[in-house]
Design a protein around this motif. Structure first.
Motif, PDB file in Angstrom:
ATOM      1  N   ALA A 107       1.012  60.217  57.895  1.00  0.00           N
ATOM      2  CA  ALA A 107       0.550  60.732  59.183  1.00  0.00           C
ATOM      3  C   ALA A 107       1.193  59.983  60.342  1.00  0.00           C
ATOM      4  CB  ALA A 107      -0.970  60.633  59.271  1.00  0.00           C
ATOM      5  N   ILE A 108       1.318  58.679  60.234  1.00  0.00           N
ATOM      6  CA  ILE A 108       1.930  57.889  61.302  1.00  0.00           C
ATOM      7  C   ILE A 108       3.345  58.364  61.573  1.00  0.00           C
ATOM      8  CG2 ILE A 108       2.951  55.613  61.713  1.00  0.00           C
ATOM      9  CD1 ILE A 108       0.401  54.336  60.972  1.00  0.00           C
ATOM     10  N   ALA A 109       4.111  58.580  60.512  1.00  0.00           N
ATOM     11  CA  ALA A 109       5.507  58.996  60.684  1.00  0.00           C
ATOM     12  C   ALA A 109       5.610  60.347  61.369  1.00  0.00           C
ATOM     13  CB  ALA A 109       6.203  59.041  59.329  1.00  0.00           C
ATOM     14  N   GLY A 110       4.618  61.206  61.203  1.00  0.00           N
ATOM     15  CA  GLY A 110       4.682  62.549  61.779  1.00  0.00           C
ATOM     16  C   GLY A 110       4.126  62.664  63.174  1.00  0.00           C
ATOM     17  N   LEU A 111       3.672  61.547  63.766  1.00  0.00           N
ATOM     18  CA  LEU A 111       3.017  61.616  65.072  1.00  0.00           C
ATOM     19  C   LEU A 111       3.858  61.056  66.214  1.00  0.00           C
ATOM     20  CD1 LEU A 111      -0.608  60.527  64.095  1.00  0.00           C
ATOM     21  CD2 LEU A 111       0.066  62.762  65.007  1.00  0.00           C
ATOM     22  N   ALA A 112       5.079  60.632  65.942  1.00  0.00           N
ATOM     23  CA  ALA A 112       5.833  59.854  66.928  1.00  0.00           C
ATOM     24  C   ALA A 112       6.693  60.691  67.864  1.00  0.00           C
ATOM     25  CB  ALA A 112       6.707  58.830  66.206  1.00  0.00           C
ATOM     26  N   ASP A 113       6.366  61.956  68.038  1.00  0.00           N
ATOM     27  CA  ASP A 113       7.238  62.821  68.841  1.00  0.00           C
ATOM     28  C   ASP A 113       6.924  62.797  70.330  1.00  0.00           C
ATOM     29  OD1 ASP A 113       8.632  63.599  66.613  1.00  0.00           O
ATOM     30  OD2 ASP A 113       7.374  65.336  66.231  1.00  0.00           O
ATOM     31  N   LEU A 118       2.196  59.166  69.729  1.00  0.00           N
ATOM     32  CA  LEU A 118       2.396  57.730  69.555  1.00  0.00           C
ATOM     33  C   LEU A 118       1.078  56.979  69.635  1.00  0.00           C
ATOM     34  CD1 LEU A 118       5.621  57.073  71.664  1.00  0.00           C
ATOM     35  CD2 LEU A 118       5.378  56.785  69.199  1.00  0.00           C
ATOM     36  N   GLU A 119       0.221  57.370  70.568  1.00  0.00           N
ATOM     37  CA  GLU A 119      -1.067  56.692  70.698  1.00  0.00           C
ATOM     38  C   GLU A 119      -1.928  56.917  69.456  1.00  0.00           C
ATOM     39  OE1 GLU A 119      -2.294  58.261  74.564  1.00  0.00           O
ATOM     40  OE2 GLU A 119      -1.948  56.264  75.382  1.00  0.00           O
ATOM     41  N   GLN A 120      -1.894  58.122  68.914  1.00  0.00           N
ATOM     42  CA  GLN A 120      -2.641  58.388  67.688  1.00  0.00           C
ATOM     43  C   GLN A 120      -2.074  57.574  66.523  1.00  0.00           C
ATOM     44  OE1 GLN A 120      -3.395  62.630  66.784  1.00  0.00           O
ATOM     45  NE2 GLN A 120      -2.715  63.062  68.862  1.00  0.00           N
ATOM     46  N   ALA A 121      -0.747  57.469  66.481  1.00  0.00           N
ATOM     47  CA  ALA A 121      -0.100  56.754  65.383  1.00  0.00           C
ATOM     48  C   ALA A 121      -0.488  55.282  65.369  1.00  0.00           C
ATOM     49  CB  ALA A 121       1.415  56.907  65.482  1.00  0.00           C
ATOM     50  N   VAL A 122      -0.413  54.616  66.513  1.00  0.00           N
ATOM     51  CA  VAL A 122      -0.741  53.184  66.531  1.00  0.00           C
ATOM     52  C   VAL A 122      -2.238  52.966  66.307  1.00  0.00           C
ATOM     53  CG1 VAL A 122       1.249  52.624  67.972  1.00  0.00           C
ATOM     54  CG2 VAL A 122      -0.948  53.086  69.062  1.00  0.00           C
ATOM     55  N   ALA A 123      -3.066  53.954  66.667  1.00  0.00           N
ATOM     56  CA  ALA A 123      -4.501  53.836  66.402  1.00  0.00           C
ATOM     57  C   ALA A 123      -4.784  53.900  64.899  1.00  0.00           C
ATOM     58  CB  ALA A 123      -5.269  54.935  67.128  1.00  0.00           C
ATOM     59  N   LEU A 124      -3.946  54.631  64.153  1.00  0.00           N
ATOM     60  CA  LEU A 124      -4.120  54.723  62.709  1.00  0.00           C
ATOM     61  C   LEU A 124      -3.757  53.423  61.997  1.00  0.00           C
ATOM     62  CD1 LEU A 124      -2.731  58.266  61.782  1.00  0.00           C
ATOM     63  CD2 LEU A 124      -5.079  57.466  61.542  1.00  0.00           C
ATOM     64  N   TYR A 125      -2.963  52.603  62.654  1.00  0.00           N
ATOM     65  CA  TYR A 125      -2.508  51.365  62.028  1.00  0.00           C
ATOM     66  C   TYR A 125      -3.641  50.335  62.091  1.00  0.00           C
ATOM     67  CZ  TYR A 125       0.799  47.731  60.598  1.00  0.00           C
ATOM     68  OH  TYR A 125       1.453  46.723  59.912  1.00  0.00           O
ATOM     69  N   LEU A 157       5.610  48.403  65.590  1.00  0.00           N
ATOM     70  CA  LEU A 157       6.044  47.540  66.687  1.00  0.00           C
ATOM     71  C   LEU A 157       6.931  48.303  67.663  1.00  0.00           C
ATOM     72  CD1 LEU A 157       6.798  44.277  64.700  1.00  0.00           C
ATOM     73  CD2 LEU A 157       5.081  44.514  66.505  1.00  0.00           C
ATOM     74  N   GLU A 158       7.822  49.132  67.117  1.00  0.00           N
ATOM     75  CA  GLU A 158       8.699  49.929  67.974  1.00  0.00           C
ATOM     76  C   GLU A 158       7.884  50.936  68.784  1.00  0.00           C
ATOM     77  OE1 GLU A 158      11.193  53.315  69.111  1.00  0.00           O
ATOM     78  OE2 GLU A 158       9.692  53.346  67.525  1.00  0.00           O
ATOM     79  N   MET A 159       6.879  51.552  68.161  1.00  0.00           N
ATOM     80  CA  MET A 159       6.009  52.495  68.868  1.00  0.00           C
ATOM     81  C   MET A 159       5.235  51.798  69.978  1.00  0.00           C
ATOM     82  SD  MET A 159       4.401  54.714  65.732  1.00  0.00           S
ATOM     83  CE  MET A 159       5.431  55.628  64.585  1.00  0.00           C
ATOM     84  N   LEU A 160       4.698  50.616  69.693  1.00  0.00           N
ATOM     85  CA  LEU A 160       3.957  49.874  70.705  1.00  0.00           C
ATOM     86  C   LEU A 160       4.852  49.511  71.881  1.00  0.00           C
ATOM     87  CD1 LEU A 160       1.905  47.525  68.346  1.00  0.00           C
ATOM     88  CD2 LEU A 160       0.967  49.319  69.823  1.00  0.00           C
ATOM     89  N   GLY A 161       6.099  49.123  71.581  1.00  0.00           N
ATOM     90  CA  GLY A 161       7.030  48.816  72.660  1.00  0.00           C
ATOM     91  C   GLY A 161       7.324  50.026  73.522  1.00  0.00           C
ATOM     92  N   ARG A 162       7.477  51.188  72.886  1.00  0.00           N
ATOM     93  CA  ARG A 162       7.747  52.408  73.650  1.00  0.00           C
ATOM     94  C   ARG A 162       6.559  52.785  74.529  1.00  0.00           C
ATOM     95  NH1 ARG A 162       9.518  56.552  69.078  1.00  0.00           N
ATOM     96  NH2 ARG A 162       9.595  58.011  70.833  1.00  0.00           N
ATOM     97  N   LEU A 163       5.361  52.645  73.988  1.00  0.00           N
ATOM     98  CA  LEU A 163       4.160  52.968  74.766  1.00  0.00           C
ATOM     99  C   LEU A 163       4.014  52.012  75.951  1.00  0.00           C
ATOM    100  CD1 LEU A 163       1.688  53.697  71.854  1.00  0.00           C
ATOM    101  CD2 LEU A 163       2.272  55.303  73.686  1.00  0.00           C
ATOM    102  N   ALA A 164       4.180  50.716  75.713  1.00  0.00           N
ATOM    103  CA  ALA A 164       4.046  49.749  76.796  1.00  0.00           C
ATOM    104  C   ALA A 164       5.091  50.001  77.877  1.00  0.00           C
ATOM    105  CB  ALA A 164       4.165  48.327  76.252  1.00  0.00           C
TER     106      ALA A 164
END
Length: 346
Positions: A107-113, A118-125, A157-164
């Motif tokens: 699910a994480i891999a499919g949410l990064a578009d 991205l917010e849903q993906a990092v919440a799943l982690y 980590l890459e997703m968090l950097g993009r969000l920040a």
């Protein structure tokens, strides 16, 4: 019946929202986790038996695999599911991706578009991959789990950097801090993450907190790695201390693309001069690669000499000239764990 498999954090398996508690061994859970994550292909039974029971004779390992498989199938109701969760033959096992299932790793891999994804993906982690779970007498499984853990952590980590970065560019500094803090918590020795957090704290008026974060970073690097902060980190600290750091104008309306180099659909292009010769050399290497003669090229230089900017400008020009070109990047650090120095190649 809907099967849910949670592998980020302590592993959990649920069937129609009910916790599956009758997986009778760690080896059975390990087998299910491996098949679910590596679902893109069928796995030969002898390979699975050797991975999970390496010290057994081949016949005993195969018998143990059969028992573990029977436990898995009974626990998840595989015989009653339509279609079944597992494809089984006399020689192979494979997780059925057409079945009614949900896997947090997938699910994480499919949410990064986009931003919401991205917010849903990092919440799943929830935590690291298979946290607290191990199969000590199966080193091949443990090695696989470690590499998967590192891969997933890098993705997050890459997703968090993009969000920040996205929220920082929109001037939403407190929102950006949420992701910057979590990035630092996951990888405290990453000075780029530490600098971003310091900067966000300063931009939001928390100057003392930003200065304190530098001291925390410096102590951690000294204690864990016996090194001093990068000059770039110290320069940022001094600019915050001296009151010379100024927040840039933020983006409005919000960007349509989440990334480090693109805002509102338009790429940022900073001034870039006096590197024509190096750009020409890189362009020549690219032409050779496109002609079928690939190579590895290293850009070397002192800290602050412009290596990253040169690489970014080369990639920008190359993608402008070759619309079908795909550029992939990764950051690596020789101090942070097995496999990490080779991240771009992995």
């Amino acid at each position: 019946m809907a099967l849910s498999i949670w592998l980020l954090g302590p592993p959990q398996v649920r069937l129609d929202q009910e916790l599956v508690s009758n997986l009778r061994s760690d080896k059975a859970l390990a087998l299910l986790a491996y098949l679910a994550v590596e679902s893109d292909r069928a796995h030969r039974r002898e390979k699975l038996a050797g991975m999970l029971w390496p010290d057994y004779t081949e016949a005993s390992a195969r018998a143990s695999l059969r028992r573990a498989l029977a436990d898995v199938r009974q626990a998840i109701g595989d015989h009653q599911a339509t279609p079944p969760y597992l494809h089984t033959t006399r020689e192979t096992l494979q997780f059925n991706t057409d079945s009614d299932y949900w896997l947090d790793v997938e699910a994480i891999a499919g949410l990064a578009d986009d931003l919401a994804g991205l917010e849903q993906a990092v919440a799943l982690y929830r935590a690291s991959f298979l946290e607290g779970f191990s199969v000590s007498d199966a080193p091949s499984f443990e090695e696989w789990a470690l590499l998967k853990k590192e891969q997933l952590e890098r993705q997050v980590l890459e997703m968090l950097g993009r969000l920040a970065t996205t929220y920082e560019r929109r001037g939403e500094y407190e929102h950006a801090q949420r992701y910057a803090w979590r990035r630092v918590e996951l990888e405290p020795w990453n000075e780029q993450a530490q600098r971003q957090l310091m900067q966000l704290l300063a931009f939001s008026g928390q100057r003392n907190a930003a200065l304190a974060q530098y001291e925390t970073c410096r102590s951690l690097l000294a204690d864990e790695l016996d090194v001093e902060p990068d000059p770039e980190t110290t320069i940022l600290y001094e600019s915050i201390r001296d009151g010379t750091l100024v927040a840039p104008p933020f983006i409005s309306p919000p960007p349509t693309f989440v990334g480090e180099e693109v805002q509102a659909g338009v790429a940022e292009r900073s001034a870039f001069v006096a590197r024509e010769r190096e750009l020409a050399q890189l362009g020549g290497f690219l032409d050779q690669a496109l002609a079928g003669h690939g190579r590895v090229v290293f850009i070397i230089g002192e800290p602050g000499s412009g290596k990253t900017m040169l690489a970014q400008e080369f990639v920008r020009q190359a993608m402008d000239s070759h619309p079908d070109l795909v550029a992939v990047n990764g950051r690596c650090n020789a101090c942070t764990g097995i496999g990490d120095p080779y991240l771009p190649f992995l």
